[in-house]
Scaffold this active site. Structure first.
Site, PDB file in Angstrom:
ATOM      1  N   ASP A   1      40.809  19.150   4.015  1.00  0.00           N
ATOM      2  CA  ASP A   1      39.782  20.232   3.717  1.00  0.00           C
ATOM      3  C   ASP A   1      38.594  20.303   4.774  1.00  0.00           C
ATOM      4  O   ASP A   1      38.473  20.096   5.205  1.00  0.00           O
ATOM      5  CB  ASP A   1      38.602  18.333   3.072  1.00  0.00           C
ATOM      6  CG  ASP A   1      38.484  18.505   1.608  1.00  0.00           C
ATOM      7  OD1 ASP A   1      37.362  19.370   1.440  1.00  0.00           O
ATOM      8  OD2 ASP A   1      38.541  17.875   0.748  1.00  0.00           O
TER       9      ASP A   1
ATOM     10  N   ASP B   1      36.198  23.464   1.013  1.00  0.00           N
ATOM     11  CA  ASP B   1      35.490  22.969  -0.208  1.00  0.00           C
ATOM     12  C   ASP B   1      34.549  23.956  -0.440  1.00  0.00           C
ATOM     13  O   ASP B   1      34.150  24.941   0.749  1.00  0.00           O
ATOM     14  CB  ASP B   1      34.733  21.711   0.277  1.00  0.00           C
ATOM     15  CG  ASP B   1      33.574  21.102   0.059  1.00  0.00           C
ATOM     16  OD1 ASP B   1      33.728  20.483  -1.027  1.00  0.00           O
ATOM     17  OD2 ASP B   1      32.183  21.356  -0.894  1.00  0.00           O
TER      18      ASP B   1
ATOM     19  N   GLU C   1      37.940  25.501  -3.762  1.00  0.00           N
ATOM     20  CA  GLU C   1      37.241  24.886  -4.732  1.00  0.00           C
ATOM     21  C   GLU C   1      36.631  26.067  -4.747  1.00  0.00           C
ATOM     22  O   GLU C   1      35.501  26.372  -4.245  1.00  0.00           O
ATOM     23  CB  GLU C   1      35.975  23.918  -4.717  1.00  0.00           C
ATOM     24  CG  GLU C   1      35.689  22.720  -5.327  1.00  0.00           C
ATOM     25  CD  GLU C   1      34.430  21.912  -5.297  1.00  0.00           C
ATOM     26  OE1 GLU C   1      34.325  20.480  -5.882  1.00  0.00           O
ATOM     27  OE2 GLU C   1      33.699  22.106  -3.972  1.00  0.00           O
TER      28      GLU C   1
ATOM     29  N   HIS D   1      38.427  13.110  -6.599  1.00  0.00           N
ATOM     30  CA  HIS D   1      37.520  12.640  -6.155  1.00  0.00           C
ATOM     31  C   HIS D   1      36.405  12.668  -6.466  1.00  0.00           C
ATOM     32  O   HIS D   1      35.115  11.799  -6.340  1.00  0.00           O
ATOM     33  CB  HIS D   1      37.400  12.875  -4.467  1.00  0.00           C
ATOM     34  CG  HIS D   1      36.949  13.572  -4.063  1.00  0.00           C
ATOM     35  ND1 HIS D   1      37.420  14.963  -4.453  1.00  0.00           N
ATOM     36  CD2 HIS D   1      35.694  13.916  -3.955  1.00  0.00           C
ATOM     37  CE1 HIS D   1      36.498  16.182  -3.715  1.00  0.00           C
ATOM     38  NE2 HIS D   1      35.778  15.465  -3.185  1.00  0.00           N
ATOM     39  N   ASP D   2      35.795  13.843  -7.771  1.00  0.00           N
ATOM     40  CA  ASP D   2      34.467  14.153  -7.766  1.00  0.00           C
ATOM     41  C   ASP D   2      34.270  13.831  -9.301  1.00  0.00           C
ATOM     42  O   ASP D   2      32.956  14.053  -9.845  1.00  0.00           O
ATOM     43  CB  ASP D   2      34.566  15.607  -7.819  1.00  0.00           C
ATOM     44  CG  ASP D   2      33.937  15.975  -6.466  1.00  0.00           C
ATOM     45  OD1 ASP D   2      33.459  14.835  -5.719  1.00  0.00           O
ATOM     46  OD2 ASP D   2      33.866  17.130  -5.976  1.00  0.00           O
TER      47      ASP D   2
HETATM   48  C1  NOJ Z   1      32.104  18.969  -3.695  1.00  0.00           C
HETATM   49  C2  NOJ Z   1      33.666  18.045  -2.430  1.00  0.00           C
HETATM   50  O1  NOJ Z   1      34.574  17.813  -3.564  1.00  0.00           O
HETATM   51  C3  NOJ Z   1      31.613  16.632  -2.519  1.00  0.00           C
HETATM   52  O2  NOJ Z   1      32.600  15.672  -3.380  1.00  0.00           O
HETATM   53  C4  NOJ Z   1      31.064  17.282  -1.923  1.00  0.00           C
HETATM   54  O3  NOJ Z   1      29.628  16.318  -2.288  1.00  0.00           O
HETATM   55  C5  NOJ Z   1      30.827  18.911  -2.323  1.00  0.00           C
HETATM   56  N1  NOJ Z   1      31.456  19.352  -2.270  1.00  0.00           N
HETATM   57  C6  NOJ Z   1      29.931  18.544  -1.308  1.00  0.00           C
HETATM   58  O4  NOJ Z   1      30.358  18.599   0.098  1.00  0.00           O
END
Ligand code: NOJ
Length: 566
Positions: free
Chosen positions: A102, A204, A259, A334-335
């Site tokens: 990441d 990210d 992302e 994971h989000d």
């Molecule tokens: C996206 C990530 O996937 C998430 O887990 C994170 O909290 C935010 N970006 C901030 O880095």
């Protein structure tokens, strides 16, 4: 195959995402670690996946579980050492697995040395590594923050009488990409990991890195969801990614996936078209917001979501990459809540078919499929009852905000049962011993109690009918049919509200994929224009009649069938 599409390992590979804190603890401190992953490499290999995406493992005070990095070149002590990391990489490569790390460079931790320097004085050489708004200019124009208790992305700092920008928590100050020195620091740290041999980066919130540093006023009535498009696609985004590609990425055989909230169907190819020299793939957010309330980012829509919309999203995105670029297909990470609970059905009656149907879906689509650890055994949402059970800064700070504003906390907690990110972060369920074999200590977050009810590796390992063994079979089906990777995609039965049917075609091969999203039996007639003489079953998660020539199908609840047509 479309001749314009070049074959490559990251198109043909299947990705398995590991949230290291939650995968396997090896030293009893209750936190998953790198050695834990090393100990499970044979298991991972047995799944038929090829690429591991590891969430951040760098030094971090863990305000946001590693997404707040205080040293980009060292390993978080909770997770192990650099020697452990090197051994992990070596163990993966020995097994033919690739490692994607990441890269979190929209922001760092406020405990990073750069920020400590930056905030110490207005003329510090690191001042411009971050975005500052001097107080003498008045209150800065409103910016919304994801994790701030006041949703305010500016934080006042008395040391230099100025505000710094943080789209995420106050401990995640945004890095200033307009500063060429900062960009060089980022490229250097990327080289550091590539020289070690890592095989790529998941980047990210990469769509947010470039900002209009005049910080214009934004509409007063903007809702959280509006900020995403206002933060994304800043003025120099493509210039920076192009530079990154030229200076770093193009020197290595690596994979990149950004992302990319706020990137749309219309501007998608700007990011990933081969002739642009930027990224390989990205994650769009259209599916991830499908079940969210209008204007909201984290709140569920009480009206749910419809399969027709789900199909529309996947079909439109497939079309964008039909000739250029390459897509990623995923159902969670994971989000977001667990796949089977969110898009399928986690009731005892339908859980198995729903979990395996969704696996089949990702593995029969065009684009690189991403699975999240635990999907292979059908892990489900934990649905916490009390705020004390949550560990996620997002849930905790939203709760504090609602409490301060006098909002409805019960309603919030009810919503979090489906929306909360911690649903995806409960530990991997290995066996039926204490804590599902995740740790011998106290787990950092509760383990889902269904590890004693069949949702574990051990319970499923020797059952040929299990979710786990189906996953192994369906990954093998994808591997054996390159047409499932590169073939064109045609949506069938567009208006069917309960069944997702599509055709994949590649040279002379054709595959018919039927997926039921229904709790009932579903009858389906395949449109007449699809001519075939023979139909051969490649895989199904439930019983069907084999090897017949027909156009009428009866699908059992959540049944998935993949046929080869000839
Ligand atoms: C996206 C990530 O996937 C998430 O887990 C994170 O909290 C935010 N970006 C901030 O880095």
């Amino acid at each position: 195959m479309n001749q314009a599409v070049k074959r490559s390992w990251w198109k043909e590979g299947i990705v398995y995402q590991i949230y290291p804190r939650s995968f396997q603890d090896s030293d009893g401190n209750g936190i998953g670690d790198i050695r834990g992953i090393i100990n499970r490499l044979d298991y991972i290999k047995s799944l038929g996946v090829d690429i591991i995406w590891l969430n951040p493992v760098y030094e971090s005070p863990n305000d946001d579980n590693g997404y707040d990095i205080s040293d980009y070149r060292s390993i978080m002590s909770d997770l192990g050492t650099m020697e452990d990391f090197d051994e992990l990489l070596e163990g993966m490569h020995r097994r033919g697995l690739k490692l994607v790390m990441d890269l979190v460079v929209n922001h760092s931790s406020d405990e990073h040395r750069w920020f400590q320097e930056s905030k110490s004085s207005r003329d510090n050489p690191y001042r411009d590594h971050y975005h500052w708004w001097p107080a003498e200019k008045g209150t800065p124009p409103k910016r919304w923050s994801y994790f701030d208790v006041e949703s305010n992305a500016w934080k006042y700092d008395a040391t230099t009488d100025a505000y710094y920008l943080h789209y995420f928590s106050i401990k995640q100050p945004d890095l200033n990409w307009e500063n060429p020195k900062l960009r060089q620091e980022v490229y250097d740290l990327m080289r550091f990991w590539f020289e070690k041999g890592v095989d790529g980066f998941r980047m990210d919130v990469i769509s947010f890195i470039s900002k209009d540093t005049s910080f214009p006023r934004l509409p007063d009535d903007a809702v959280p969801d509006d900020f995403i498009s206002m933060y994304a696609n800043g003025p120099n985004l493509h210039k920076y990614l192009n530079e990154m590609n030229r200076e770093v990425l193009s020197n290595y055989d690596v994979m990149t996936v950004g992302e990319a909230p706020g990137v749309t169907l219309e501007n998608a190819l700007d990011l990933v078209s081969e002739d642009r020299g930027e990224l390989n793939m990205f994650f769009h957010f259209d599916l991830m917001t499908l079940d969210r309330a209008p204007g909201e980012v984290f709140k569920m829509n009480p009206n749910g979501w419809s399969l027709k919309e789900f199909k529309r999203i996947f079909s439109e995105w497939d079309a964008v990459f039909a000739r250029k670029g390459w897509g990623s297909v995923f159902l969670n990470n994971h989000d977001f809540p667990r796949t089977v609970s969110r898009w399928g059905n986690d009731s005892p009656e339908h859980w198995r078919n729903a979990a395996t149907m969704l696996q089949t879906f990702l593995l029969t689509m065009r684009g690189t499929p991403y699975f999240y650890f635990g999907d292979e055994i059908g892990m489900t949402n934990i649905r916490f009852d009390r705020i004390e059970q949550y560990k996620d800064i997002n849930t905790i700070n939203m709760y504090k905000k609602i409490a301060t504003e006098g909002g409805d906390l019960d309603e919030f907690l009810l919503d979090q049962k489906d929306a909360g990110r911690d649903n995806a972060r409960t530990p991997m369920q290995w066996d039926e011993t204490d804590n599902a074999g995740f740790t011998k200590g106290d787990p950092w977050i509760e383990v889902n109690s269904n590890y004693k009810k069949g949702v574990s590796v051990v319970a499923q390992e020797n059952d040929p009918y299990s979710v786990l063994n189906y996953f192994r079979r369906v990954t093998a089906v994808r591997k054996a049919h390159v047409g499932l990777v590169y073939g064109s995609y045609e949506l069938l039965n567009v208006n069917n509200e309960n069944v997702y049917a599509f055709l994949r075609s590649h040279d002379k091969e054709r595959y018919l994929v039927l997926l039921s999203f229904s709790t009932q039996n579903e009858a389906l007639t395949i449109p007449g224009h699809l001519n075939y003489n023979r139909i051969e079953k490649l895989i199904s998660n439930d019983l069907i009649k084999d090897d017949e020539t027909y156009k009428e199908f009866l699908l059992r609840p959540y049944q998935a069938i993949v046929y080869k047509l000839s």
